[in-house]
Motif scaffolding. Structure first.
Motif, mmCIF file in Angstrom:
data_model
loop_
_atom_site.group_PDB
_atom_site.id
_atom_site.type_symbol
_atom_site.label_atom_id
_atom_site.label_comp_id
_atom_site.label_asym_id
_atom_site.label_seq_id
_atom_site.Cartn_x
_atom_site.Cartn_y
_atom_site.Cartn_z
ATOM 1 N N THR A 94 0.300 1.953 -2.713
ATOM 2 C CA THR A 94 0.069 3.234 -2.051
ATOM 3 C C THR A 94 1.063 4.290 -2.531
ATOM 4 N N LYS A 154 0.135 5.321 -6.073
ATOM 5 C CA LYS A 154 -1.078 6.145 -6.061
ATOM 6 C C LYS A 154 -0.770 7.561 -5.610
ATOM 7 N N VAL A 195 -9.288 1.770 1.887
ATOM 8 C CA VAL A 195 -9.533 0.344 1.612
ATOM 9 C C VAL A 195 -8.953 -0.062 0.260
ATOM 10 N N GLN A 196 -9.009 0.817 -0.722
ATOM 11 C CA GLN A 196 -8.636 0.451 -2.093
ATOM 12 C C GLN A 196 -7.231 -0.127 -2.224
ATOM 13 N N PRO A 197 -6.187 0.489 -1.646
ATOM 14 C CA PRO A 197 -4.847 -0.122 -1.784
ATOM 15 C C PRO A 197 -4.773 -1.530 -1.207
ATOM 16 N N TYR A 198 -5.472 -1.780 -0.103
ATOM 17 C CA TYR A 198 -5.457 -3.119 0.481
ATOM 18 C C TYR A 198 -6.100 -4.133 -0.460
ATOM 19 N N LEU A 199 -7.238 -3.769 -1.038
ATOM 20 C CA LEU A 199 -7.922 -4.704 -1.942
ATOM 21 C C LEU A 199 -7.068 -4.973 -3.184
ATOM 22 N N LEU A 200 -6.457 -3.922 -3.725
ATOM 23 C CA LEU A 200 -5.591 -4.113 -4.887
ATOM 24 C C LEU A 200 -4.377 -4.971 -4.520
#
Length: 399
Positions: free
Chosen positions: A39, A42, A358-363
């Protein structure tokens, strides 16, 4: 082969349960550290939404027990703008970019409620000074002097929360809890929309923002004033001194502090990096401890299973086969720990925890799983080689 590995793991379930627990907690910590780092990275790579280069901020103060009339303040701003090397000057509120000063509120429009929003005061030259590109509409101008509502410019994320995909220009919104008898200054007319902005630090996420127009030539008497000045490239201490003398020359009692916005940015960056670096050190310390623990456990397992290894070699198993067996066992045990960790980690995006996308969690899940598998494979490689090198005659003779 896989069924055989499960049988071996089940036969040593007590010892393997401890390994699975260690891997599970390691995955959870690595997931948390990964989510923070991803995060942060990003946010760092995202645009600020304005240009802080060659911008100074002035904090002007009246004398003790005195106030500065707006007319005199406007005269000071005109004199500062006339100095060689000064491009534009803008009057604003105290929550300028990269300082530890915030002003936020919540707004409402036809039953919709905005998230917590940063509120800035800005004059007609603010956008030019900060070089903020407009997505829709326009910035404030003299034609707004006769408006029955207070002109505002909003960021794209605030626009989305209040108006969705519908038009925003010309719409009027209010505070989340409006006054039953609202004044014109409590009803906000949208004149423009700008890109999302990140004014807190290099690592902060965009926050919905609104800029309220400062009325020109009002009768307010201020104790302090905050001014943004865009200067020519190469301007330095000489111009800062001229600005300070210009401000002090009005009444001989006004003082000003001149700060370079880029210096504020670097100071805020260091302040923000301290907890991130600390968390990274904790994560690295955890990885080292997990690696040493796994290496020691695998080494001990091999010393305890020399008879089993010798018997398998005597029955025709190759050294490579023995090595792959130990490595496979460790990968299966790791998979149990990782699956349990993933089941916990997926709850964060499902519950929209910490208001993150959602993207940071999945990464972070993928990074944590990859790190755990990599550490496990690396730690199991050398003990597996030792197991493969055991000669059956030596192992059986010891028994």
């Amino acid at each position: 082969m896989l069924r055989h590995l499960f049988t071996l793991i089940w036969n040593r379930k007590r010892a393997n349960l401890l390994l699975i627990s260690e891997i599970f907690f390691s995955f959870v910590v690595l997931f948390g550290v990964g989510a923070v780092l991803i995060t942060t990275a990003k946010n760092y790579l995202a645009p600020h939404g304005f240009n802080y280069e060659q911008v100074w901020r002035l904090h002007v103060r009246a004398g003790q027990g005195q106030k500065m009339p707006r007319a005199e303040l406007d005269d000071v701003l005109r004199q500062v703008k006339a100095l060689p090397g000064v491009r534009t000057v803008a009057l604003t509120s105290g929550n300028v970019p990269f300082v530890f000063n915030t002003n936020n509120s919540v707004f409402g429009y036809k039953g919709k409620k905005s998230p917590v929003t940063n509120v800035y005061d800005a004059d007609d030259h603010y956008a030019e000074t900060m070089q903020m590109p407009l997505r829709e509409g326009r910035w404030f101008q003299s034609a707004d002097d006769g408006s029955n509502h207070r002109p505002v410019v909003i960021s794209q994320d605030l626009r989305q929360s209040l108006f969705g995909n519908g038009p925003a220009l010309g719409k009027i919104f209010t505070w989340d809890t409006p006054d039953p008898n609202p004044k014109a200054q409590d009803e906000f007319l949208v004149t423009g929309v700008v890109d999302p902005v990140r004014m807190e630090s290099d690592f902060s996420a965009p926050i919905p923002s609104v800029w309220l127009r400062l009325l020109p030539y009002d009768t307010t008497h201020w104790e302090t004033a905050n001014v943004l000045v865009r200067v020519a490239p190469g301007a330095g201490g000489v111009l800062q001194e001229k600005i300070a003398r210009t401000v002090a020359g009005v009444t001989r009692q006004w003082t000003t502090e001149v700060r370079v916005m880029n210096d504020d940015r670097l100071h805020r960056r260091m302040y923000t990096l301290v907890p991130v670096v600390g968390l990274s050190i904790i994560g690295l310390f955890l990885i080292i401890n997990v690696a040493l623990g796994l290496f020691g456990v695998l080494w001990y397992n091999i010393s305890q299973r020399r008879a089993e290894i010798g018997l398998r070699r005597a029955m025709g198993a190759t050294g490579a086969g023995i090595g792959w067996q130990f490595l496979g066992e460790m990968m299966v045990v790791t998979t149990f720990g990782v699956v349990l960790g993933i089941l916990l980690a997926v709850q964060f995006p499902l519950l929209n925890a910490f208001d993150l996308p959602v993207q940071p969690y999945l990464l972070a899940i993928a990074a944590a799983a990859g790190a755990v598998y990599g550490i496990t494979a690396l730690c199991a490689w050398q003990p597996s080689r030792l197991a493969a090198a055991i000669q059956p005659a030596v192992a059986l003779r010891e028994e």
